[in-house]
Design a protein around this motif. Structure first.
Motif, PDB file in Angstrom:
ATOM      1  N   LYS A   1      34.955  69.383  41.156  1.00  0.00           N
ATOM      2  CA  LYS A   1      35.414  70.575  40.422  1.00  0.00           C
ATOM      3  C   LYS A   1      34.401  71.690  40.636  1.00  0.00           C
ATOM      4  O   LYS A   1      33.217  71.538  40.325  1.00  0.00           O
TER       5      LYS A   1
ATOM      6  N   ASP B   1      34.677  70.265  30.487  1.00  0.00           N
ATOM      7  CA  ASP B   1      35.433  69.511  31.490  1.00  0.00           C
ATOM      8  C   ASP B   1      35.041  68.036  31.527  1.00  0.00           C
ATOM      9  O   ASP B   1      35.636  67.261  32.261  1.00  0.00           O
TER      10      ASP B   1
ATOM     11  N   GLU C   1      36.553  63.491  43.459  1.00  0.00           N
ATOM     12  CA  GLU C   1      37.111  64.824  43.335  1.00  0.00           C
ATOM     13  C   GLU C   1      35.949  65.729  42.938  1.00  0.00           C
ATOM     14  O   GLU C   1      35.017  65.281  42.284  1.00  0.00           O
TER      15      GLU C   1
ATOM     16  N   GLY D   1      30.962  67.632  39.463  1.00  0.00           N
ATOM     17  CA  GLY D   1      31.068  69.057  39.162  1.00  0.00           C
ATOM     18  C   GLY D   1      30.045  69.856  39.938  1.00  0.00           C
ATOM     19  O   GLY D   1      28.961  69.352  40.244  1.00  0.00           O
TER      20      GLY D   1
ATOM     21  N   THR E   1      35.270  62.611  38.936  1.00  0.00           N
ATOM     22  CA  THR E   1      35.061  64.029  39.221  1.00  0.00           C
ATOM     23  C   THR E   1      33.581  64.388  39.197  1.00  0.00           C
ATOM     24  O   THR E   1      32.877  64.124  38.226  1.00  0.00           O
TER      25      THR E   1
END
Lengths: 303, 405
Positions: free
Chosen positions: B77, B99, B75, B32, B30
């Motif tokens: 976020k 997170d 991914e 960010g 992920t």
């Protein structure tokens, strides 16, 4: 600095331009300031959302041109009409409930209104800067050995400013409603006793202000540009003009608006563009200090 | 008919199952990003987000990123920073602390990047940003900040170089050129101005007007009055969209004739659509244009990126460079992570620093300070209502239309 002053003499036509531009731009600020002087004088409301009403009017004009293809000059009365009812709604929803509260409450409430209008514009129309194009021509002439080009839209602004001023004065002086507004401004309680519906007078005053702001906004969209968060500039300018001119002084408002417009042009030339706004506020300080000194003579102590 | 529907739904079901099977065998990584989805930068924030998304999806479609033998799906976020720096910094803290995000993509605008960089720096989280061009971001000694775009002081360098070149070809000394500057008084525009002043000094050009316009600028007629009186050879303007819109409108209104007008944000201000033929011959710098001949193995050429982007997202007539550079930032992440072969932040950081790649957006190679030094700014001129690339000459598609009196 000397270079700027030198230029004023080497190119005399530059002076003509600064004075003309001062009048043209001053007339827009004068419109917004009229409205403020009106609500301030009649309702004792310091409307911090003044500039945001201007911007909202500008967005209507832009929208009517870009989405519906209307001629922006013709949108002007339509925008005034819409803004009149928008003002009425604002009064009924918010202003009415804070008008007799203390200064702080009404300041906060109108500041809140300003934020709501900004975000409303931002959500509905998006955050980009927008302009409406007036499709009017230009007037060209030569003076002092320089070419002077005046876009006609600026002349429209001055004419409109004059028309609204005359209409306001006649309305206030001659009509029954105007009398009622003035009576309410003088003494709301007494006016109420005499059978004047002060609530309606307030609603009307605020709506007229909103419509005037709408007209100014339409001109702003055609002469400059609008952006959701630009209202504050027009709010500050209106406050400066009204404070410098004094309440209930329409000729004063016009003179102050024109004077500031011309002053800005010269400040830009002599001191540089970064001082253009500084000089506006500085002028206000000078006026206030001067007024204080003058009042000091009249001030007495009760023994 | 019924049977076919049944068969079809079975196939879809099986495919979904199979896909879920593959997905569960893979790791996700992920990234960010705090990005402006509401507030004054919302439009460009969304452009940037679309850029991130298109690159991420394409990389995942190609099997993800191979990091030390394991396939990772990317991914991203997002949090909405509401276009306010303070909120951006808070959200960066939240991404990192709550997170557990270890790698960051940038926000939109220099201001937001300036607010977030100290946070990522504090936690040693590498950040590749695509939308903060201010030179001042790269003079703080940040170790974990990298930018794929050209920094602001380069914005108009090619315009000055072109003017000098043109003056020389006309048999004039570039030092006889008179330059007028009108810049907004904000960090970005002042950075651009600093670059212009350096470049002009290099050629000995004379700066005869140097106006710093207020931040809420919507009128520059006082400045243009001076321009009309002093007749410079070049007028250079930078003040975001409002500066471009104001300048384009008022230059036309006053019928000024200036041999060379260069300004930033022509496209954002939509000056061609608004002010039509009066904007012909204006010079506008851009980070990227779809007509450039750059290419890479993921998106193909710049034109192919352009086509794919328009097919993926509705409502784009032109693909903004903000989206292109955002996509490039995700490509740099994929490239650096696979070269690092590890998820250790410092190893990854060094891999990013060693990046040297060609993309549809331009070449990318970072300086010590973290800005991209391999990609020049592109100068375009409005010719017959279209943007044509006129410099640098290696990628130019048209001849500049420019003569000094």
């Amino acid at each position: 600095m000397w270079q700027g002053i030198e230029m004023l003499f080497q190119h005399p036509s530059v002076n003509v331009k600064y004075i003309l531009d001062g009048l043209f731009f001053g007339s827009i600020f004068a419109l917004a300031a009229y409205g403020l002087a009106l609500v301030w004088g009649v309702m004792n409301l310091k409307n911090l959302a003044q500039g945001d009403l201007v911007i909202l009017g500008g967005y209507f004009t832009w929208y009517f041109q870009s989405a519906l293809g209307w001629n922006p000059i013709l949108t002007l009365p339509i925008v005034m009409f819409i803004m009149f009812f928008f003002g009425w709604a604002m009064y009924a929803l918010v202003v009415k409930w804070v008008i007799d509260k203390d200064l702080f409450t009404s300041l906060l409430a109108t500041f809140g209104l300003a934020l709501v209008i900004q975000q409303f514009i931002n959500l509905v129309f998006g955050p980009e800067t927008q302009t409406a194009v007036s499709e009017l021509g230009k007037i060209k002439f030569y003076l002092f050995g320089g070419r002077i080009v005046v876009p006609e839209i600026r002349v429209v602004g001055v004419l409109l400013c004059a028309a609204v001023a005359v209409a306001l004065i006649v309305f206030m002086k001659r009509s029954r409603t105007g009398q009622a507004i003035r009576a309410t401004a003088q003494d709301a309680r007494a006016a109420k006793v005499m059978g004047i519906n002060t609530d309606r007078v307030y609603a009307l005053t605020f709506s007229i202000n909103s419509a005037i702001c709408g007209a100014a906004g339409a001109l702003v969209a055609m002469m400059f540009l609008v952006q959701p968060f630009y209202g504050i500039t027009y709010s500050i300018r209106s406050f400066v003009i009204v404070t410098a001119a004094g309440l209930g002084n329409l000729p004063g408002v016009i003179t102050a608006a024109f004077g500031l417009g011309v002053l800005e042009g010269y400040a830009n030339n002599i001191l540089g563009a970064s001082y253009q706004q500084f000089i506006v506020v500085f002028a206000l300080v000078v006026v206030l200090v001067w007024r204080m000194i003058r009042l000091r003579k009249a001030r007495m102590v009760l023994e | 008919m019924k049977l076919t529907t049944k068969a079809l739904s079975f196939t879809i079901g099986a495919a979904a199952l199979a896909f879920a099977g593959i997905a569960s065998a893979q790791e996700t990584l992920t990234l960010g990003s705090a990005i402006s989805l509401t507030g004054k930068y919302a439009t460009n924030g969304v452009h940037a987000q679309n850029g991130y998304e298109i690159a991420k999806d394409l990389i995942n479609k190609g099997g993800g990123v191979d990091i030390g033998g394991t396939k990772y799906m990317l991914e991203i976020k997002y949090y909405d920073d509401e276009s306010t720096p303070a909120r951006g910094a808070q959200l960066a803290e939240r991404l990192i602390n709550q997170d557990g995000v270890e790698f960051m993509l940038g926000p939109y605008s220099s201001g937001l990047t300036k607010a977030i960089a100290p946070v990522t720096e504090k936690y040693g989280v590498p950040m590749i940003e695509a939308e903060g061009a201010s030179r001042s971001l790269f003079t703080q000694g940040y170790k974990y900040l990298f930018a794929v775009l050209s920094t602001s002081e380069q914005y108009l360098a090619s315009a000055i170089a072109l003017a000098a070149e043109k003056a020389e070809s006309e048999g004039k000394d570039p030092s006889t050129l008179k330059v007028a500057l009108a810049f907004e008084n904000d960090p970005f525009s002042l950075d651009v101005r600093a670059g212009v002043i350096d470049d002009a000094a290099k050629y000995g050009m004379q700066i005869i007007i140097d106006d710093k316009l207020p931040r809420d600028l919507s009128d520059m007629s006082a400045t243009l009055t001076k321009v009309e009186a002093l007749q410079p050879d070049m007028l250079i303007i930078s003040g975001h969209s409002k500066g471009a819109a104001t300048a384009a409108r008022q230059i036309a209104e006053l019928e000024l004739e200036i041999p060379m007008v260069a300004m930033t944000h022509c496209e954002a201000a939509k000056i061609i659509g608004k002010f039509g033929a009066s904007t012909n011959n204006y010079f506008c710098p851009t980070q990227w244009a779809e007509t450039l001949t750059y290419s890479d193995s993921l998106f193909g050429t710049a034109a192919e990126f352009d086509a794919l982007f328009k097919a993926t997202f509705d409502g784009y007539k032109n693909v903004p460079y903000q989206s292109a550079q955002a996509a490039a930032a995700v490509m740099v992440w994929a490239d650096a992570l696979s070269r690092a072969g590890s998820l250790d932040q410092d190893v990854v950081r060094d891999a990013i620093a060693a990046t040297e790649m060609e993309t549809f957006y331009g070449n990318i190679k970072f300086s010590e300070a973290g800005n991209n030094i391999a990609k020049p700014m592109v100068l375009r001129q409005i010719q017959n209502g279209e943007y044509a690339v006129v410099a640098p000459s290696k990628w130019a598609s048209a001849e500049p239309n420019l003569t000094f009196k």
